[in-house]
Write a protein that holds these residues in place. Structure first.
Motif, PDB file in Angstrom:
ATOM      1  N   LEU A   1       0.222  22.858  19.359  1.00  0.00           N
ATOM      2  CA  LEU A   1      -0.119  23.909  18.457  1.00  0.00           C
ATOM      3  C   LEU A   1      -0.372  25.302  19.026  1.00  0.00           C
ATOM      4  CD1 LEU A   1      -3.114  21.978  16.802  1.00  0.00           C
ATOM      5  CD2 LEU A   1      -0.962  22.559  15.917  1.00  0.00           C
TER       6      LEU A   1
ATOM      7  N   SER B   1       1.745  24.003  11.231  1.00  0.00           N
ATOM      8  CA  SER B   1       1.625  23.247  12.332  1.00  0.00           C
ATOM      9  C   SER B   1       0.135  22.768  12.149  1.00  0.00           C
ATOM     10  CB  SER B   1       1.718  23.896  13.636  1.00  0.00           C
ATOM     11  OG  SER B   1       2.886  24.127  13.720  1.00  0.00           O
ATOM     12  N   LEU B   2      -1.043  23.699  11.866  1.00  0.00           N
ATOM     13  CA  LEU B   2      -2.197  23.345  11.798  1.00  0.00           C
ATOM     14  C   LEU B   2      -2.454  22.336  10.557  1.00  0.00           C
ATOM     15  CD1 LEU B   2      -3.887  26.771  12.390  1.00  0.00           C
ATOM     16  CD2 LEU B   2      -4.181  24.811  13.720  1.00  0.00           C
TER      17      LEU B   2
END
Length: 269
Positions: free
Chosen positions: A27, A61-62
């Motif tokens: 991340l 991505s989060l």
């Protein structure tokens, strides 16, 4: 916040937490790219299309990370991720680049989530996490009611679904040995030197294993448990090398049992 109930995290969940922790460095990569562009744009307006694209990559991505956390049972962390995404989208909509304080806030994310996943029942860690969410420099800081709700969820993850899924996903262990499982027949192409080495090693290793188990039963020594595990592993490897399936299968199951005992060593009296 109320004091959390102290409880041991099941081994299945510990493995899933390890997976989440391993995702954190991944991340950081899109965030580092975003912050790099913002640093380069200080003193002027950063290109809105580039900022928007980089923010979308990071929030995607989060989102995947948040969904994974929710699946494990960390609903509070999943809500934190959703809140963070809202703030990043708000940052992306600004005509100006992020200031130093805002970049520091985003950069601190990985440290807070790593500390939380490493000890999710620690009240101080959760309080610090929530305080970070309430920092006034966020474009959308948590208010008191939101902070109380998320704080309570952070302290009370529910691993029931994850444990149930893990248990259902496990293949059923065979309950009875077949003739093939205990077959001690030598393979036709057995190498004499390997067989000789096994025959010399087997009595000593078996004695070491037996003594370690006897001591383990007597006083619950973790050192003896480790010795027994290593010995079973050694015998399994030697038997597999020679091709004696019965010994290899037996020591494989013994190693599995000892490994399970090691993971639940608190049960050793």
């Amino acid at each position: 916040m109320a004091d959390p109930t102290s409880k041991t995290i099941p081994s299945q969940v510990q493995e899933l937490i390890a997976v989440l922790l391993a995702e954190i460095p991944l991340l950081e990569e899109p965030l580092a790219t975003l912050l790099g562009v913002e640093i380069a744009s200080q003193g002027e307006n950063s290109p809105p299309d580039e900022r928007k694209a980089l923010c979308e990559v990071y929030t995607e991505s989060l989102s995947r990370f948040g969904d994974a956390a929710g699946t494990v049972g960390f609903v509070g962390l999943q809500q934190v991720v959703a809140w963070l995404r809202e703030n990043i989208e708000a940052f992306a909509a600004q005509p100006r680049p992020l200031n130093t304080t805002e970049m520091d806030l985003l950069g601190a994310w990985s440290g807070y989530v790593e500390a939380y996943l490493s000890n999710p029942s620690d009240q101080t860690t959760c309080q610090e996490f929530v305080s970070w969410l309430q920092t006034k420099d966020w474009l959308k800081p948590l208010d008191t009611a939101q902070a109380d709700t998320i704080g309570a969820l952070l302290l009370t993850p529910d691993f029931t679904a994850a444990i149930s899924f893990e248990e259902q996903s496990k293949p059923a262990r065979e309950q009875a040995a077949t003739a093939e499982h205990v077959n001690l027949e030598l393979p036709k192409d057995v190498q004499p030197d390997l067989l000789e080495a096994l025959l010399q090693e087997l009595p000593e290793q078996s004695q070491t294993f037996a003594v370690a188990i006897q001591r383990l039963v007597a006083n619950g020594s973790m050192d003896d448990l480790n010795i027994a595990k290593r010995t079973a592993h050694t015998l399994k490897g030697a038997a597999n090398t020679v091709g004696i399936r019965g010994i290899a299968n037996l020591t494989h199951h013994l190693e599995d049992i000892l490994d399970a005992l090691f993971k639940h060593h608190d049960c050793i009296c």
